[in-house]
Scaffold this active site. Structure first.
Site, PDB file in Angstrom:
ATOM      1  CD1 TRP A 171       2.009   7.060   5.910  1.00  0.00           C
ATOM      2  CD2 TRP A 171       1.362   8.763   4.613  1.00  0.00           C
ATOM      3  NE1 TRP A 171       2.224   8.224   6.610  1.00  0.00           N
ATOM      4  CE2 TRP A 171       1.828   9.280   5.840  1.00  0.00           C
ATOM      5  CE3 TRP A 171       0.904   9.635   3.634  1.00  0.00           C
ATOM      6  CZ2 TRP A 171       1.853  10.641   6.103  1.00  0.00           C
ATOM      7  CZ3 TRP A 171       0.937  10.985   3.893  1.00  0.00           C
ATOM      8  CH2 TRP A 171       1.402  11.483   5.107  1.00  0.00           C
TER       9      TRP A 171
ATOM     10  CB  ALA B 297       7.903  10.351   1.187  1.00  0.00           C
TER      11      ALA B 297
ATOM     12  CE  LYS C 168       9.776   9.842   6.565  1.00  0.00           C
ATOM     13  NZ  LYS C 168       8.501  10.571   6.721  1.00  0.00           N
TER      14      LYS C 168
END
Length: 394
Positions: A127, A210, A243
């Site tokens: 990321w 995540a 999320k």
């Protein structure tokens, strides 16, 4: 004094979002930004989240500060969700943070405070914000091999060779599930080998999780993190609720620092609270209250898990449809990896020039390294994307 400031590099994903908004074409597809969208192109509020928010609104009687670590009930609920008793609660220090990004930032700050010269081993690719924050903090980054450009899977041999060069005082940053940006993930045997490498080297592991619930299921997606927590003397975990609860704008995250030496918990907890104080003092609370309400109410939790499972299966279905359509159009199975990847993202493994061709010729927007957000597709756009990929010679 501010005339000395220099322009900072533009965020590529934010630039892509702007370009998409300004594109006048009706038939355009946004596969860039990492946000879940349903078949109608909307990012809905989950049913249980809406109900929990109403419950919080009706029962909350103050907007006073929480503690520096946030609401303890939020930490307990998230620790149970992610670790499920893999380690004793009295080994875990935890603080609420502004989203998963805040958890990562505070983790890096804690590492720098503990070991100013620590090297952070990071998957290639990872990321982009991992690298951006580490660079800003002046911390040394060591990339390790991860994505195999031929198989579009994990280069586990290269990964193990590279992380084996870490030592005591170094940190190996791992993605707990649904690797961003590739969608390729280690299997159970791979994780056992990663753990053995960390035990042998004495390096500290940090997990960024995540997307729990977006890959193979809530329990399955947490399995690797639980293994790491149980097997290693120390572990950092940066968790996001953006999320899997869909509370993107509420900035809801948690940082955990696990030490099997229970005598270290008080010091670790105090350190994390101190870092919160230096950065933003008291963490955001509204999203944390919602998540806590969902996880601690049996009916709301069941409804949340059911809707989350629908989201997961929807993304898996889109993966299968895209892989099948590309198999039909290409006459080969070279895109079969798309059905094997997990989470929101997959990396096509093509060039920035062909990604640009997709944008210019077909109005299909994805990050230049060919990362695409599978959740940005629907049944109508899957065949459009598949045809564009073939037409561009990818």
């Amino acid at each position: 004094m501010f005339e000395t400031l220099q322009a900072q590099p533009a965020d590529k994903i934010l630039m892509l979002m702007q370009m998409f908004r300004e594109d006048p074409r009706e038939q355009k597809i946004d596969l860039g930004v990492g946000v879940y969208k349903n078949a109608d192109g909307q990012t809905p509020i989950m049913r249980a989240v809406k109900a929990a928010e109403k419950k919080v609104w009706e029962t909350q009687d103050t907007k006073s500060y929480t503690g520096l670590a946030g609401d303890p009930a939020f930490a307990d609920a998230m620790i149970d969700l992610i670790l499920a008793g893999a380690v004793a609660r009295d080994t875990i220090a935890a603080v609420a943070t502004p989203g998963g990004t805040g958890a990562c930032r505070q983790a890096f700050e804690a590492i720098k405070m503990a070991r100013p010269g620590a090297r952070v081993f990071v998957s290639d690719p990872t990321w982009p914000n991992h690298l951006s924050i580490l660079k800003y903090l002046g911390m040394e980054v060591v990339p390790y091999r991860y994505f195999d450009g031929e198989t579009r899977g994990v280069d586990i041999a290269g990964m193990l060779e590279d992380i084996g060069k870490a030592g005591p005082g170094d940190v190996v940053l791992l993605h707990g599930c649904c690797h961003n940006p590739t969608g390729a993930n280690p299997n159970s045997a791979d994780w056992d080998a990663i753990i053995a490498s960390l035990q042998n080297s004495g390096a500290t592991a940090m997990v960024d999780i995540a997307y729990q619930g977006f890959g193979d299921g809530l329990e399955e997606d947490a399995a690797a993190t639980r293994k790491l927590a149980a097997a290693l003397p120390e572990l950092l975990i940066a968790a996001s609720c953006s999320k899997n609860f869909g509370v993107y704008r509420e900035r809801t995250g948690l940082l955990m620092l696990i030490a099997q030496d229970t005598g270290a918990k008080a010091l670790n907890q105090g350190t994390l609270a101190f870092l919160n104080r230096q950065n933003y003092s008291f963490p955001p609370d509204h999203g944390a209250r919602i998540v806590t309400a969902v996880l601690t109410d049996a009916e709301l939790r069941a409804d949340w898990q059911a809707e989350l499972e629908d989201v997961r299966l929807s993304m898996l279905g889109l993966r299968e449809e895209l892989a099948n359509e590309l198999r039909r159009l290409s006459g080969s199975d070279r895109f079969g990896f798309l059905a094997q990847h997990r989470g929101m993202f997959s990396r096509l493994g093509t060039t920035p020039e062909l990604v640009e061709k997709l944008r210019v010729d077909h109005g299909i927007y994805m990050v230049g390294d060919s990362r695409m957000n599978i959740a940005g597709l629907n049944k109508q756009t899957v065949p459009i994307l598949a045809q564009a990929i073939i037409d561009c010679g990818i």
